[in-house]
Design a protein around this motif. Sequence first.
Motif, PDB file in Angstrom:
ATOM      1  N   ALA A  10       0.901  -1.207   0.156  1.00 14.14           N
ATOM      2  CA  ALA A  10       0.090  -0.094  -0.216  1.00 14.14           C
ATOM      3  C   ALA A  10       0.953   1.388   0.131  1.00 14.14           C
ATOM      4  O   ALA A  10       0.466   2.392  -0.553  1.00 14.14           O
ATOM      5  CB  ALA A  10      -1.006   0.213   1.179  1.00 14.14           C
ATOM      6  N   SER A  11       2.022   1.205   0.902  1.00  8.60           N
ATOM      7  CA  SER A  11       3.093   2.383   0.634  1.00  8.60           C
ATOM      8  C   SER A  11       3.490   2.627  -0.672  1.00  8.60           C
ATOM      9  O   SER A  11       3.336   3.861  -1.032  1.00  8.60           O
ATOM     10  CB  SER A  11       4.172   2.042   1.650  1.00  8.60           C
ATOM     11  N   VAL A  14       0.637   4.525  -2.441  1.00  3.85           N
ATOM     12  CA  VAL A  14       0.451   5.732  -2.158  1.00  3.85           C
ATOM     13  C   VAL A  14       1.480   6.760  -2.837  1.00  3.85           C
ATOM     14  O   VAL A  14       0.998   7.728  -3.294  1.00  3.85           O
ATOM     15  CB  VAL A  14       0.412   5.803  -0.786  1.00  3.85           C
ATOM     16  N   ASP A  15       2.760   6.234  -2.868  1.00  4.29           N
ATOM     17  CA  ASP A  15       3.911   6.912  -3.363  1.00  4.29           C
ATOM     18  C   ASP A  15       3.463   7.253  -4.631  1.00  4.29           C
ATOM     19  O   ASP A  15       3.637   8.269  -5.485  1.00  4.29           O
ATOM     20  CB  ASP A  15       5.139   6.188  -3.305  1.00  4.29           C
ATOM     21  N   LEU A  17       0.776   7.090  -6.373  1.00  4.96           N
ATOM     22  CA  LEU A  17      -0.749   8.068  -6.419  1.00  4.96           C
ATOM     23  C   LEU A  17      -0.115   9.692  -6.300  1.00  4.96           C
ATOM     24  O   LEU A  17      -0.424  10.373  -7.305  1.00  4.96           O
ATOM     25  CB  LEU A  17      -1.610   7.641  -5.612  1.00  4.96           C
ATOM     26  N   ALA A  18       0.830   9.890  -5.332  1.00  3.38           N
ATOM     27  CA  ALA A  18       1.433  11.006  -5.199  1.00  3.38           C
ATOM     28  C   ALA A  18       2.075  11.368  -6.355  1.00  3.38           C
ATOM     29  O   ALA A  18       2.059  12.714  -6.791  1.00  3.38           O
ATOM     30  CB  ALA A  18       2.210  11.091  -3.911  1.00  3.38           C
ATOM     31  N   THR A 222      -9.060   3.445  -8.836  1.00  2.20           N
ATOM     32  CA  THR A 222      -8.034   3.589  -7.716  1.00  2.20           C
ATOM     33  C   THR A 222      -8.505   3.638  -6.229  1.00  2.20           C
ATOM     34  O   THR A 222      -8.110   3.043  -5.334  1.00  2.20           O
ATOM     35  CB  THR A 222      -6.957   4.739  -8.007  1.00  2.20           C
ATOM     36  N   PHE A 226      -8.124   1.314  -3.139  1.00  3.86           N
ATOM     37  CA  PHE A 226      -7.522   1.717  -1.711  1.00  3.86           C
ATOM     38  C   PHE A 226      -8.727   1.406  -0.558  1.00  3.86           C
ATOM     39  O   PHE A 226      -8.411   0.852   0.332  1.00  3.86           O
ATOM     40  CB  PHE A 226      -7.238   3.187  -1.806  1.00  3.86           C
ATOM     41  N   LEU A 230      -7.165  -0.737   2.418  1.00  5.36           N
ATOM     42  CA  LEU A 230      -6.942  -0.151   3.553  1.00  5.36           C
ATOM     43  C   LEU A 230      -8.232  -0.476   4.559  1.00  5.36           C
ATOM     44  O   LEU A 230      -8.179  -0.192   5.647  1.00  5.36           O
ATOM     45  CB  LEU A 230      -6.744   1.345   3.385  1.00  5.36           C
ATOM     46  N   ILE A 275      -6.217  -1.090  -7.791  1.00  9.07           N
ATOM     47  CA  ILE A 275      -5.273  -0.057  -7.735  1.00  9.07           C
ATOM     48  C   ILE A 275      -4.363   0.184  -8.773  1.00  9.07           C
ATOM     49  O   ILE A 275      -4.010   1.298  -9.445  1.00  9.07           O
ATOM     50  CB  ILE A 275      -4.282   0.197  -6.285  1.00  9.07           C
TER      51      ILE A 275
ATOM     52  N   ALA B 204       4.884  10.312  -1.240  1.00  9.11           N
ATOM     53  CA  ALA B 204       3.667  10.283  -0.349  1.00  9.11           C
ATOM     54  C   ALA B 204       4.037  10.887   0.896  1.00  9.11           C
ATOM     55  O   ALA B 204       2.851  11.482   1.344  1.00  9.11           O
ATOM     56  CB  ALA B 204       3.419   8.655   0.155  1.00  9.11           C
ATOM     57  N   TRP B 208       1.476  13.870   2.171  1.00  8.26           N
ATOM     58  CA  TRP B 208       0.837  13.756   3.479  1.00  8.26           C
ATOM     59  C   TRP B 208       1.190  14.988   4.068  1.00  8.26           C
ATOM     60  O   TRP B 208       0.393  15.612   4.983  1.00  8.26           O
ATOM     61  CB  TRP B 208       1.537  12.520   4.376  1.00  8.26           C
TER      62      TRP B 208
END
Lengths: 422, 414
Positions: A10-11, A14-15, A17-18, A222, A226, A230, A275, B204, B208
Amino acid sequence: MKFNLDYNSASFFVDLLALTLLIIPLLWVFRKPLARHILYIFSGIYLLSFIAPRLAVFYLFYWLIVSALQRAVYITEHKAVSQPDNLSAAVVSRLVFWCAIILTLIPMLYWKIDEWSLVTFINLHANDTLALLNKTIWEIDLTRNIYAPIGLSFATFRALDLIIKTYLGLIGKLSVDRLLFYGFFPPVLVVGPIIEYEEISDKNDHPGVPAPDDLLNGGFRTAWGFFKVLFLTSLLQPSTMILSHYQGQDVLTIWIYLFVYTWFFYINFSGYSDIAIGLARLHGYKLKENFNNPFFARNVVEFWSGWHISLYRFARRNIFVPLGGYRKEKHIFAIACTMVAIALWHSLSPSMVVYGFYHAAGVIANRHFSEWRTKKGIKLDHPLAQALCIFVTYLFVGFAFPLITLPLGTAMSFYAALLGIT
Amino acid sequence: MRSIDAFLDILGYRASWAGIVRIALWTVLFLWLAGLMIPERARQDLFSTNVAGLPISPMITLESDPAFIRDVPLPEKGKHFRIAWISDSSSILYKPGAKLIDLTKMGDHKLLAVKTLEALRGLGLANAHIDLFLRVSLRCLETYTLTKLALERHPDLLIISVSPVFIFNNHAVFKGDSHFAKASAVWGKNIDTWPWLFLMPSPADHLWALLTHRFTVFSQAPVYAEEIDALKHDFWTSLFPPLKNTQNGEKEDSMTENSLVFWVIQRYLKGDLSVLLNDKNETVNSKWYRQVIRLSDFGENSFNHLIVRKTLETLKNSGVKAIIYIEQASQAMKDDPGAWAIYQHVKDTFRAYEKEYGSDKIRFIIDVPPDVLAKAVYVTDDDIHFEQEGDMDKFLAQQIFELSKEPEGTKNEH
């Protein structure tokens, strides 16, 4: 001293996605394929570096070797085809092909056979390589956790697929940037799906930038992934306790927990696929589906058509068909090999061998049952009959889930508890 | 969800750029409104019970809370002598027999900061207030980040304790999962630390940092984590029978995520862990630290040197009075001449720094008089951690007291 080699995928997402929020506007600047490929290669390497820079080093080496192998396979195969009378060209082509297959497979096999040995080898040597490249990055790498080669099983099968298709003449010689783009395509780096090159190639008039439809669908997909990974899986997480605490529990409790565990497993895995597919769509790439309501399948074959579809598709195309699966006399052998290969892809363990044969038996039994039904003219069209088929299939499939996680001895003990045998 | 396209087709919806912008705006509005509905709560800290009733504010959140600094009101300038104290586990005075670094039991121990505060009162500095930036396993980079954060609160004096084992250890420049090593918002304020924004915090982490800065719903999420977990637990137990507390077979070995252990064992001990173990196969802290200090890199171009220099430059430019003290290793470390020599090299390096950065306002404590630690008791088989600090509290208090009498200035000069 044991090291926790687990990584929370998941990390990574998220990276990604950012990073996607940055990459998407850049796609309008990097319109040319080469520029876009470089953008994605750097993105993939950059994201892997946040797990640990040494992983990026390892994968860079791996995909550069695959690139060389793909070229070698293409050149020798091309020569063999253009000179049909030249027997030695055909032999060389075949030899190069099998060498490429074996070399591509070696890291994964080494990992599956002796995990700690490979983990030590990769972590130490990739870190040593970083020391030669840049001292600060080497020092940063030293602070990252120790990891197994995350995503290697997926990468290996993607590489194999590419080499096989090259040998079959379905894919031409790929430039290094195209191959590395395939190797480092960020959405599929850690938990698949096992995409095919055609899914992200520049064919089909790919515009290079996402359309509003892509952003909307990719965004929803996505978000849904998540939500599953999550939220839903965290609700069902306690069900996993049954695998380590089945002794002394009553039979009904074990069944209930196993039932929930199957859903936990499915939602978690399919969530990651959602995702990956959603994020790829945000970038304008439409990947094939990896799950299709497998727990509502009416038989085992249908289950495999809806469960980890990319792996099943790979195995069907590259194991079942070449082994003559569509010929009656080789059908059973091909099914057994395919199902065992699918199982062993997860881990080279006795329990996965049993898992493979168990599912092979299910597929073969289903085939015989279908033939018998057709002969007898029995139809299962009634909704109740359909529901019964779904239930029986689910029961069959769910029963084997503990084999995926537990060593064989523990799994047998679990089944004894599950069946009330003391 | 694979049929989103089909579903939208049924609705006759066609995505457009204006539609995407609308969805984004609605999302922002929703997140903002959701934040208004969540009551804000104070963030938790590990050391609140240790300092209850004292003018000491624990500043650091729990490790799981990415906010990493609590929102503590500033003590009034002029009314209080405001000390910011940055330290690692070596300023915890461990209860005899306690397991080190057991985060669930930190409240059991005394703190050097508390004892020093008491000693300061004895010296007549009764209005001292301490912002306590205490975190176990603090590394070089985290110390820098905390220095920047501490200075944002304009203290009258800053104390930084330096671990000789880790300060130049280039295998542990920071803890990989530490929030202080991903401090986008802190490093973003200085152009010279911008390159770090691409090296340590991941995308991320930046996202955040941005979201927590703008939306309460994100910044408060970690504070509510325990309650959310409890709700999930309630949901589970309301639907499914609880499991009896049985464990199949033997318990699994505990696992570590500390990569430093891997590098030490695989690279320097060639897989031979026995060097670090006692007769009962337990890791001996002193053996571990003596091995770890050997990983110090004294080269001027090491990342650690760069960070230490940045920390000292920051202090110098701030004009704030500061004490930098090297944590004093036990004399027992002499049993390992190699480790002891490196410890001395660490001190020598700081002596060189002292010449460069030391001033009336920046005081380096590299050695302490022998009588200060004569009565100190170190944790069994440990060269770094105290059970009893001897007269270290009084010694530090004296240093603080002397420095508090120095006149204020704008810049540190030497």
